[in-house]
Motif scaffolding. Structure first.
Motif, PDB file in Angstrom:
ATOM      1  N   THR B  37       1.114  -1.072   0.044  1.00 28.54           N
ATOM      2  CA  THR B  37      -0.195   0.411  -0.143  1.00 28.54           C
ATOM      3  C   THR B  37       0.706   0.948  -0.151  1.00 28.54           C
ATOM      4  OG1 THR B  37       0.175   0.224   2.253  1.00 28.54           O
ATOM      5  CG2 THR B  37      -1.650  -1.275   1.095  1.00 28.54           C
ATOM      6  N   PHE B  38      -0.223   2.011  -0.772  1.00 27.66           N
ATOM      7  CA  PHE B  38       1.297   3.610  -0.215  1.00 27.66           C
ATOM      8  C   PHE B  38      -0.228   4.622  -0.264  1.00 27.66           C
ATOM      9  CE2 PHE B  38       1.441   7.832  -1.655  1.00 27.66           C
ATOM     10  CZ  PHE B  38       2.923   8.082  -1.521  1.00 27.66           C
ATOM     11  N   SER B  39       0.120   5.476   1.237  1.00 30.79           N
ATOM     12  CA  SER B  39      -0.964   6.196   1.095  1.00 30.79           C
ATOM     13  C   SER B  39      -0.310   7.699   0.996  1.00 30.79           C
ATOM     14  CB  SER B  39      -1.216   5.585   2.931  1.00 30.79           C
ATOM     15  OG  SER B  39      -0.903   5.503   3.548  1.00 30.79           O
ATOM     16  N   GLY B  40      -1.041   8.274   0.167  1.00 33.24           N
ATOM     17  CA  GLY B  40      -0.270   9.723   0.543  1.00 33.24           C
ATOM     18  C   GLY B  40      -0.628  10.981   1.874  1.00 33.24           C
ATOM     19  N   TYR B  41      -0.035  11.440   2.520  1.00 29.82           N
ATOM     20  CA  TYR B  41      -0.453  12.588   3.268  1.00 29.82           C
ATOM     21  C   TYR B  41      -0.255  14.543   2.839  1.00 29.82           C
ATOM     22  CZ  TYR B  41      -0.772   8.211   5.505  1.00 29.82           C
ATOM     23  OH  TYR B  41      -1.778   6.983   6.060  1.00 29.82           O
ATOM     24  N   CYS B  42      -1.548  14.841   3.970  1.00 30.86           N
ATOM     25  CA  CYS B  42      -1.434  16.643   3.937  1.00 30.86           C
ATOM     26  C   CYS B  42      -0.104  17.017   4.271  1.00 30.86           C
ATOM     27  CB  CYS B  42      -2.397  17.118   3.741  1.00 30.86           C
ATOM     28  SG  CYS B  42      -2.540  18.655   3.800  1.00 30.86           S
ATOM     29  N   LEU B  49       0.732  25.735   6.469  1.00 35.08           N
ATOM     30  CA  LEU B  49      -0.915  25.303   5.716  1.00 35.08           C
ATOM     31  C   LEU B  49      -2.168  24.998   7.110  1.00 35.08           C
ATOM     32  CD1 LEU B  49      -0.728  24.890   3.349  1.00 35.08           C
ATOM     33  CD2 LEU B  49      -1.135  22.509   3.332  1.00 35.08           C
ATOM     34  N   GLU B  50      -2.416  25.635   6.757  1.00 35.58           N
ATOM     35  CA  GLU B  50      -3.876  24.909   7.038  1.00 35.58           C
ATOM     36  C   GLU B  50      -4.681  24.007   6.557  1.00 35.58           C
ATOM     37  OE1 GLU B  50      -5.962  26.563  10.078  1.00 35.58           O
ATOM     38  OE2 GLU B  50      -7.601  24.980   9.630  1.00 35.58           O
ATOM     39  N   ALA B  51      -4.554  24.028   5.457  1.00 33.98           N
ATOM     40  CA  ALA B  51      -5.271  23.122   4.880  1.00 33.98           C
ATOM     41  C   ALA B  51      -5.092  22.883   2.806  1.00 33.98           C
ATOM     42  CB  ALA B  51      -6.701  23.252   5.110  1.00 33.98           C
ATOM     43  N   LEU B  52      -5.374  21.772   2.579  1.00 34.68           N
ATOM     44  CA  LEU B  52      -5.267  21.569   0.986  1.00 34.68           C
ATOM     45  C   LEU B  52      -6.506  21.451   0.312  1.00 34.68           C
ATOM     46  CD1 LEU B  52      -2.116  18.954   0.067  1.00 34.68           C
ATOM     47  CD2 LEU B  52      -2.243  21.659  -0.391  1.00 34.68           C
ATOM     48  N   GLY B  88     -11.402  18.041  -2.337  1.00 38.96           N
ATOM     49  CA  GLY B  88     -12.170  19.199  -1.310  1.00 38.96           C
ATOM     50  C   GLY B  88     -10.867  19.428  -0.156  1.00 38.96           C
ATOM     51  N   LEU B  89     -11.555  20.015   0.613  1.00 41.91           N
ATOM     52  CA  LEU B  89     -10.297  20.108   1.991  1.00 41.91           C
ATOM     53  C   LEU B  89      -9.354  19.597   2.429  1.00 41.91           C
ATOM     54  CD1 LEU B  89     -11.966  24.153   3.539  1.00 41.91           C
ATOM     55  CD2 LEU B  89     -10.017  23.327   1.707  1.00 41.91           C
ATOM     56  N   VAL B  90      -8.251  18.701   2.534  1.00 38.06           N
ATOM     57  CA  VAL B  90      -7.475  18.115   3.607  1.00 38.06           C
ATOM     58  C   VAL B  90      -7.020  18.590   4.259  1.00 38.06           C
ATOM     59  CG1 VAL B  90      -6.378  16.145   3.212  1.00 38.06           C
ATOM     60  CG2 VAL B  90      -7.468  16.550   1.350  1.00 38.06           C
ATOM     61  N   LYS B  91      -7.185  18.319   5.627  1.00 35.94           N
ATOM     62  CA  LYS B  91      -5.613  18.984   6.653  1.00 35.94           C
ATOM     63  C   LYS B  91      -4.844  18.329   6.557  1.00 35.94           C
ATOM     64  CE  LYS B  91      -9.411  21.184   8.691  1.00 35.94           C
ATOM     65  NZ  LYS B  91      -9.582  22.729   9.190  1.00 35.94           N
ATOM     66  N   HIS B 131      -4.033  26.189   1.503  1.00 38.09           N
ATOM     67  CA  HIS B 131      -4.936  27.308   2.145  1.00 38.09           C
ATOM     68  C   HIS B 131      -4.440  27.571   3.367  1.00 38.09           C
ATOM     69  CE1 HIS B 131      -9.441  27.221   0.813  1.00 38.09           C
ATOM     70  NE2 HIS B 131      -8.640  26.805   0.400  1.00 38.09           N
ATOM     71  N   LEU B 132      -4.249  28.764   3.937  1.00 42.21           N
ATOM     72  CA  LEU B 132      -2.578  29.199   4.824  1.00 42.21           C
ATOM     73  C   LEU B 132      -3.494  29.153   6.452  1.00 42.21           C
ATOM     74  CD1 LEU B 132      -0.395  30.834   2.675  1.00 42.21           C
ATOM     75  CD2 LEU B 132      -0.233  29.070   3.173  1.00 42.21           C
TER      76      LEU B 132
END
Lengths: 83, 157
Positions: B37-42, B49-52, B88-91, B131-132
């Motif tokens: 598995t590969f999981s990519g994170y913010c 950064l507040e969110a992507l 959508g928004l990812v923290k 989003h900063l």
């Protein structure tokens, strides 16, 4: 044909989508980008460097040299940054 | 005769990805020798950064990932292939993407997962915007040449 725009292409043009009827001489993707670029300063700003714009016809990636053919939906967007 | 390629599972979703459930679904058969598995994170980009925000092209995003996953299933003998991508928004700290490949032997699963991520990065219609923390919307994340080079290497193998 329906045009859809994403990310900064959408922001610079100021529309998410629109329906256009390009003239008959617009045959390739490159022709379409050139024609759109002349439609106003917002289009000129979005398409200032047309070579970086990615294009999909009916949900499939295409090259700028490809014909538009009977496209129903043409999407214009920047290089992708998912994953 | 080679067995029929597995049909990949592709989902584009706004909510969280239940990774444990995905791994359980991929590994639940006696034919499976390994799941990669590969999981990519913010990232939080040093606390800035507040969110992507992930914008996507609905319809094409599913179809393009299905095309890439079908290529992986043709190229390697997989018993399962799951690809899930959020929009959508990812923290910071939350997952953005999950790729899981199951096979009888590890090499196919490792290579298929790596191939999927390299292609997904350059071909799946998603765009990230920052989003900063200071409340402003930052710029669109720029694509990297190294991602294109990573995808191109699969043509030479």
């Amino acid at each position: 044909m329906k045009l859809v725009y994403f990310a900064w292409v959408r922001e610079r043009i100021g529309l998410a989508e629109e329906t256009v009827e390009p003239p008959a001489e617009v045959r390739s993707v490159e022709d379409l980008l050139g024609w759109l670029k002349g439609r106003g300063p917002n289009y000129d700003s979005a398409l200032a460097a047309p070579e970086v714009i990615r294009v999909a016809i009916d949900h499939e990636h295409v090259d700028h040299a490809d014909p538009i053919g009977a496209a129903r939906e043409v999407a214009l967007f920047p290089p992708m940054t998912g994953g | 005769m080679a067995p029929e390629p597995v049909v990949p599972l592709v989902r584009i979703l706004a909510g969280r990805i239940e990774m444990a459930a995905e791994i359980a679904a991929l590994s639940g058969s006696g034919a499976v020798g390994g799941v990669v598995t590969f999981s990519g994170y913010c990232r939080d980009e040093g606390g800035r950064l507040e969110a992507l925000e992930l914008e996507h092209y609905p319809g094409m995003a599913e179809r393009e990932i299905e095309r890439i996953a079908a290529q992986a299933a043709e190229r390697w003998p997989l018993t399962g292939c799951h690809v899930l991508h959020r929009y959508g928004l990812v923290k910071p700290g939350e997952e953005i993407v999950f790729v899981g490949c199951a096979s009888a032997h590890r090499q196919a699963a490792f290579e298929a997962a790596s191939f999927l991520m390299d292609y997904l990065k350059t071909r799946a219609p998603f765009w990230k915007r920052e989003h900063l923390k200071d409340g402003t919307t930052g710029g669109w994340v720029e694509s990297k040449d190294t991602d294109s080079a990573a995808a191109d290497r699969w043509h030479r193998l």
